[in-house]
Design a protein around this motif. Structure first.
Motif, PDB file in Angstrom:
ATOM      1  N   VAL A 144       0.847  -1.198   0.000  1.00  0.00           N
ATOM      2  CA  VAL A 144       0.000   0.000   0.000  1.00  0.00           C
ATOM      3  C   VAL A 144       0.884   1.251   0.000  1.00  0.00           C
ATOM      4  O   VAL A 144       0.723   2.149  -0.836  1.00  0.00           O
ATOM      5  N   VAL A 145       1.846   1.279   0.926  1.00  0.00           N
ATOM      6  CA  VAL A 145       2.692   2.470   1.069  1.00  0.00           C
ATOM      7  C   VAL A 145       3.582   2.648  -0.167  1.00  0.00           C
ATOM      8  O   VAL A 145       3.787   3.763  -0.643  1.00  0.00           O
ATOM      9  N   ARG A 146       4.090   1.555  -0.691  1.00  0.00           N
ATOM     10  CA  ARG A 146       4.933   1.656  -1.889  1.00  0.00           C
ATOM     11  C   ARG A 146       4.154   2.272  -3.056  1.00  0.00           C
ATOM     12  O   ARG A 146       4.642   3.175  -3.733  1.00  0.00           O
ATOM     13  N   GLY A 147       2.926   1.798  -3.270  1.00  0.00           N
ATOM     14  CA  GLY A 147       2.113   2.337  -4.364  1.00  0.00           C
ATOM     15  C   GLY A 147       1.804   3.813  -4.159  1.00  0.00           C
ATOM     16  O   GLY A 147       1.944   4.627  -5.078  1.00  0.00           O
ATOM     17  N   LEU A 148       1.407   4.165  -2.938  1.00  0.00           N
ATOM     18  CA  LEU A 148       1.036   5.556  -2.661  1.00  0.00           C
ATOM     19  C   LEU A 148       2.260   6.474  -2.767  1.00  0.00           C
ATOM     20  O   LEU A 148       2.183   7.583  -3.295  1.00  0.00           O
ATOM     21  N   ARG A 149       3.394   5.992  -2.273  1.00  0.00           N
ATOM     22  CA  ARG A 149       4.612   6.812  -2.342  1.00  0.00           C
ATOM     23  C   ARG A 149       5.087   6.998  -3.777  1.00  0.00           C
ATOM     24  O   ARG A 149       5.600   8.059  -4.139  1.00  0.00           O
ATOM     25  N   ALA A 150       4.941   5.965  -4.588  1.00  0.00           N
ATOM     26  CA  ALA A 150       5.353   6.077  -5.990  1.00  0.00           C
ATOM     27  C   ALA A 150       4.533   7.180  -6.664  1.00  0.00           C
ATOM     28  O   ALA A 150       5.071   8.019  -7.394  1.00  0.00           O
ATOM     29  N   ALA A 151       3.228   7.190  -6.394  1.00  0.00           N
ATOM     30  CA  ALA A 151       2.367   8.228  -6.974  1.00  0.00           C
ATOM     31  C   ALA A 151       2.763   9.602  -6.441  1.00  0.00           C
ATOM     32  O   ALA A 151       2.815  10.585  -7.186  1.00  0.00           O
ATOM     33  N   SER A 152       3.053   9.658  -5.151  1.00  0.00           N
ATOM     34  CA  SER A 152       3.426  10.924  -4.528  1.00  0.00           C
ATOM     35  C   SER A 152       4.693  11.510  -5.181  1.00  0.00           C
ATOM     36  O   SER A 152       4.752  12.704  -5.495  1.00  0.00           O
ATOM     37  N   LEU A 155       1.364  11.156   3.644  1.00  0.00           N
ATOM     38  CA  LEU A 155       0.439  10.043   3.887  1.00  0.00           C
ATOM     39  C   LEU A 155       0.074   9.956   5.370  1.00  0.00           C
ATOM     40  O   LEU A 155       0.947  10.051   6.231  1.00  0.00           O
ATOM     41  N   ILE A 156      -1.206   9.760   5.629  1.00  0.00           N
ATOM     42  CA  ILE A 156      -1.687   9.635   7.012  1.00  0.00           C
ATOM     43  C   ILE A 156      -2.563   8.381   7.132  1.00  0.00           C
ATOM     44  O   ILE A 156      -3.683   8.353   6.615  1.00  0.00           O
ATOM     45  N   PRO A 157      -2.052   7.326   7.780  1.00  0.00           N
ATOM     46  CA  PRO A 157      -2.899   6.156   8.004  1.00  0.00           C
ATOM     47  C   PRO A 157      -3.952   6.481   9.058  1.00  0.00           C
ATOM     48  O   PRO A 157      -3.676   7.224   9.997  1.00  0.00           O
ATOM     49  N   GLY A 192      10.033   9.002   7.589  1.00  0.00           N
ATOM     50  CA  GLY A 192       9.165  10.116   7.194  1.00  0.00           C
ATOM     51  C   GLY A 192       8.019   9.687   6.294  1.00  0.00           C
ATOM     52  O   GLY A 192       7.287  10.525   5.788  1.00  0.00           O
ATOM     53  N   ALA A 193       7.870   8.378   6.061  1.00  0.00           N
ATOM     54  CA  ALA A 193       6.839   7.911   5.122  1.00  0.00           C
ATOM     55  C   ALA A 193       5.436   8.296   5.584  1.00  0.00           C
ATOM     56  O   ALA A 193       4.558   8.539   4.775  1.00  0.00           O
ATOM     57  N   LEU A 194       5.232   8.330   6.877  1.00  0.00           N
ATOM     58  CA  LEU A 194       3.912   8.630   7.410  1.00  0.00           C
ATOM     59  C   LEU A 194       3.979   9.932   8.206  1.00  0.00           C
ATOM     60  O   LEU A 194       4.829  10.085   9.084  1.00  0.00           O
ATOM     61  N   ALA A 195       3.087  10.862   7.892  1.00  0.00           N
ATOM     62  CA  ALA A 195       3.189  12.198   8.471  1.00  0.00           C
ATOM     63  C   ALA A 195       2.409  12.357   9.756  1.00  0.00           C
ATOM     64  O   ALA A 195       2.571  13.342  10.478  1.00  0.00           O
ATOM     65  N   GLY A 196       1.541  11.397  10.040  1.00  0.00           N
ATOM     66  CA  GLY A 196       0.712  11.524  11.230  1.00  0.00           C
ATOM     67  C   GLY A 196      -0.217  10.334  11.305  1.00  0.00           C
ATOM     68  O   GLY A 196      -0.118   9.409  10.486  1.00  0.00           O
ATOM     69  N   LEU A 197      -1.100  10.358  12.281  1.00  0.00           N
ATOM     70  CA  LEU A 197      -2.022   9.245  12.483  1.00  0.00           C
ATOM     71  C   LEU A 197      -3.439   9.797  12.624  1.00  0.00           C
ATOM     72  O   LEU A 197      -3.646  10.789  13.337  1.00  0.00           O
ATOM     73  N   GLY A 198      -4.389   9.165  11.935  1.00  0.00           N
ATOM     74  CA  GLY A 198      -5.778   9.630  11.974  1.00  0.00           C
ATOM     75  C   GLY A 198      -6.714   8.616  12.612  1.00  0.00           C
ATOM     76  O   GLY A 198      -6.314   7.500  12.962  1.00  0.00           O
ATOM     77  N   LEU A 199      -7.972   9.020  12.752  1.00  0.00           N
ATOM     78  CA  LEU A 199      -9.023   8.147  13.284  1.00  0.00           C
ATOM     79  C   LEU A 199     -10.293   8.435  12.493  1.00  0.00           C
ATOM     80  O   LEU A 199     -10.698   9.601  12.390  1.00  0.00           O
ATOM     81  N   VAL A 248       5.032   6.748  16.093  1.00  0.00           N
ATOM     82  CA  VAL A 248       4.855   5.859  14.946  1.00  0.00           C
ATOM     83  C   VAL A 248       4.792   6.614  13.622  1.00  0.00           C
ATOM     84  O   VAL A 248       5.035   6.051  12.580  1.00  0.00           O
ATOM     85  N   ALA A 249       4.450   7.867  13.696  1.00  0.00           N
ATOM     86  CA  ALA A 249       4.418   8.656  12.467  1.00  0.00           C
ATOM     87  C   ALA A 249       5.092   9.983  12.769  1.00  0.00           C
ATOM     88  O   ALA A 249       4.515  10.866  13.354  1.00  0.00           O
ATOM     89  N   SER A 250       6.327  10.093  12.368  1.00  0.00           N
ATOM     90  CA  SER A 250       7.116  11.281  12.702  1.00  0.00           C
ATOM     91  C   SER A 250       6.746  12.465  11.837  1.00  0.00           C
ATOM     92  O   SER A 250       6.452  12.303  10.660  1.00  0.00           O
ATOM     93  N   ALA A 251       6.847  13.628  12.435  1.00  0.00           N
ATOM     94  CA  ALA A 251       6.660  14.835  11.652  1.00  0.00           C
ATOM     95  C   ALA A 251       7.776  14.928  10.619  1.00  0.00           C
ATOM     96  O   ALA A 251       8.931  14.700  10.951  1.00  0.00           O
ATOM     97  N   PRO A 252       7.444  15.233   9.363  1.00  0.00           N
ATOM     98  CA  PRO A 252       8.499  15.336   8.365  1.00  0.00           C
ATOM     99  C   PRO A 252       9.333  16.588   8.591  1.00  0.00           C
ATOM    100  O   PRO A 252       8.846  17.585   9.095  1.00  0.00           O
ATOM    101  N   SER A 253      10.585  16.511   8.250  1.00  0.00           N
ATOM    102  CA  SER A 253      11.442  17.675   8.386  1.00  0.00           C
ATOM    103  C   SER A 253      12.566  17.571   7.372  1.00  0.00           C
ATOM    104  O   SER A 253      13.002  16.468   7.031  1.00  0.00           O
ATOM    105  N   ALA A 254      13.019  18.702   6.894  1.00  0.00           N
ATOM    106  CA  ALA A 254      14.134  18.703   5.959  1.00  0.00           C
ATOM    107  C   ALA A 254      15.394  18.199   6.667  1.00  0.00           C
ATOM    108  O   ALA A 254      16.301  17.653   6.054  1.00  0.00           O
ATOM    109  N   ASP A 255      15.405  18.367   7.988  1.00  0.00           N
ATOM    110  CA  ASP A 255      16.568  17.955   8.782  1.00  0.00           C
ATOM    111  C   ASP A 255      16.380  16.498   9.221  1.00  0.00           C
ATOM    112  O   ASP A 255      15.587  16.202  10.103  1.00  0.00           O
ATOM    113  N   SER A 256      17.101  15.576   8.591  1.00  0.00           N
ATOM    114  CA  SER A 256      16.928  14.167   8.935  1.00  0.00           C
ATOM    115  C   SER A 256      18.101  13.644   9.759  1.00  0.00           C
ATOM    116  O   SER A 256      18.380  12.454   9.790  1.00  0.00           O
TER     117      SER A 256
END
Ligand code: ADE
Ligand code: ZN
Length: 385
Positions: free
Chosen positions: A121-129, A143-145, A199-206, A230-238
Motif C-alpha cells: 500500500v505504502v509503496r504504491g502511494l509513495r510512488a504516486a506521490s 500520507l496519514i494512516p 518520514g513515510a507517514l506524516a501523522g495518524l488519523g481516526l 509511529v508517524a514522525s513529523a516530516p522535516s528537511a533535517d533528517s
C-alpha cells in the motif's frame, strides 16, 4: 459569482481526502475485472453497473450507509500498482484544481485484513506521490494512516504495534531490521535513506463510524502511538539529533463532530492529543468548544459536499462556514471521498462560494489557514504562503 475565476486559481492545500474514497465506479469495475474480485451483485443490484452504482451513491442516508459501499469498493485494490494508479488519478484531478499540497488518508486495517501488505500500500502511494512532485508542478503530498472505529479497538492497537516496529522503539535507539522495516525498505528499492523511511507517514488519523464510539475508547492506542512516534513529523533535517528531538511528536488528527456531538471534539483533543479535527461541524453547537478551537487555533478540515451527501448537514448553507470565520476558528475545505460525493476539491470550494457568498478577504483567510494547518515542513509552507 465574480469570484469564481479567483477561487479556481487559489493555491490549495487538501488535508482530508481518503484515497480509497477517490475510487470511481469506472476504476472500481476495471480493477474488479483485472484482479478477479467478485462484487456482491447477487445481494445488491447496485453493483450491476457503473450507472447503477452512481445512482446508489446519490442516495446515501448516513455515514454508515456510505461506509458499507466504501469498504466493499476498496476490496478491488490488490497491488501496489493499483494504489499508485488510484492516487495518481487523484493527484491529476487535484493539480487541475491548483492543489499545491495534499495530505492523503488511507485505511491500512482493511487492506491488511484482505491480505494486502502495508508495504504494498505504502509503496504504491509513495510512488504516486513522487511522480506527482516530478510531473505535476512540484505538488507535495504526505500520507496519514487512519485507525478505524468500526473495528475492535484491539485491531487498532495491532496496527500501531506494527507501525511502531518500523519507526522508534523505547530508548534512544532507532529500531532496525524488524519485519516491517525490512518490508518497507524492500518496497523503496533501497532508494530512500534510512531516515526518509521514518518520514513515510506524516501523522495518524481516526475515522469510520462515529455514533456511540467516543474517541476515549482509543485513548491508550493513541498514547502508545505518541509515545513511540509511529508517524514522525516530516522535516528537511533528517539528522539523528533532529529525529531524536521529534520523538513523541506524532501528529494526530481525528474525525469528530461529523455525526457525533461536540463533546467528541473535546475528547479527541484531550484524550487522543489531536492537533486537527476532521469535519468538526458539531463545534458550532457549543460556544465553549468554539472558543477553545479559536484560542488554540485547532484547524478543522471541513468537507461540505460530504456533509450534505451523508446528511450531517441539510445543505451547504447549513455548513457553519460563516460561524467559523467570524469566530476565528481555522478550517480548510476538502473533498473527503470525492468519487462518492459528486465532487473534488474545486466543486467543494465552488459550492461554498455559491451558498455563502464569501469575500476575497474570506478566501485569503481560508487559503492562509490551510497552509498554516498543513503538516509539511516550514520551508514548504513559506513557499506556499
Ligand atoms: N472514512 C471515509 N470517509 C469518512 C467519513 N466521511 N467519515 C468517517 N470515516 C470516513
Ligand atoms: Zn473523512
Amino acid at each position: 459569482h465574480t469570484l469564481q475565476p479567483l477561487i479556481a486559481a487559489l493555491p490549495k492545500c487538501e488535508h482530508h481526502m481518503h484515497v480509497e474514497g477517490s475510487l470511481s465506479p469506472e476504476l472500481l469495475f476495471e480493477l474488479a475485472e483485472r484482479n478477479g474480485v467478485t462484487l456482491p451483485v447477487a445481494e445488491d443490484a447496485s453493483f450491476a453497473s457503473v450507472e447503477a452504482l452512481y445512482a446508489r451513491y446519490s442516495r446515501f442516508t448516513s455515514l454508515d450507509d456510505f461506509l458499507h459501499y466504501y469498504y466493499i469498493g476498496m476490496s478491488v485494490l490488490q497491488t501496489a500498482a493499483d494504489f499508485e494508479a488510484l492516487a495518481m488519478a487523484y493527484f491529476e484531478k487535484a493539480h487541475a484544481a491548483n492543489v499545491r499540497h495534499a495530505e492523503i488518508f488511507f485505511d491500512p486495517q482493511v487492506h491488511l485484513a484482505r491480505g494486502v501488505s502495508l508495504a504494498d500500500v505504502v509503496r504504491g502511494l509513495r510512488a504516486a506521490s513522487r511522480r506527482a512532485t516530478a510531473e505535476l508542478g512540484g505538488m507535495t503530498s504526505l500520507l496519514i494512516p487512519c485507525l478505524l472505529r468500526h473495528l475492535p479497538v484491539d485491531d487498532s492497537g495491532k496496527l500501531v504495534a506494527q507501525l511502531r516496529e518500523g519507526y522508534w522503539a523505547d530508548g534512544d535507539e532507532v529500531v532496525q531490521e524488524e519485519t516491517v522495516v525490512q518490508a518497507l525498505e524492500e518496497a523503496f528499492d533501497g532508494q530512500e535513506d534510512e531516515n526518509s523511511l521514518r518520514g513515510a507517514l506524516a501523522g495518524l488519523g481516526l475515522c469510520s463510524s462515529e455514533r456511540d464510539l467516543p474517541p476515549t475508547l482509543w485513548r491508550d492506542v493513541f498514547r502508545e502511538a505518541r509515545r513511540h512516534s509511529v508517524a514522525s513529523a516530516p522535516s528537511a533535517d533528517s539528522s539523528k539529533a533532529s529525529l531524536k528531538a521529534r520523538r513523541g511528536a506524532t501528529r494526530i488528527t481525528a474525525h469528530a463532530g461529523e455525526e457525533g456531538p461536540a463533546d467528541y471534539i473535546t475528547l479527541a483533543l484531550d484524550d487522543l492529543g489531536a492537533q486537527r479535527i476532521d469535519h468538526g461541524i458539531a463545534a458550532a453547537t457549543d460556544p465553549a468548544v468554539m472558543a477553545r478551537l479559536a484560542k488554540e487555533q485547532i484547524m478543522l478540515t471541513l468537507c461540505p459536499l460530504s456533509n450534505v451527501c451523508l446528511r450531517a448537514a441539510k445543505s451547504i448553507a447549513d455548513v457553519p462556514i460563516r460561524t467559523f470565520l467570524d469566530a476565528g476558528v481555522p478550517f480548510s475545505i476538502n473533498s473527503d471521498d470525492p468519487a462518492y460525493f459528486g465532487g473534488y476539491i474545486q466543486e467543494n470550494y465552488n459550492a461554498v462560494q455559491e451558498a455563502h457568498n464569501l469575500s476575497a478577504d474570506d478566501w485569503a483567510t481560508i487559503v492562509r489557514n490551510a497552509v498554516r494547518g498543513s503538516w509539511c515542513d516550514d520551508a514548504r509552507k513559506q513557499v506556499m504562503l
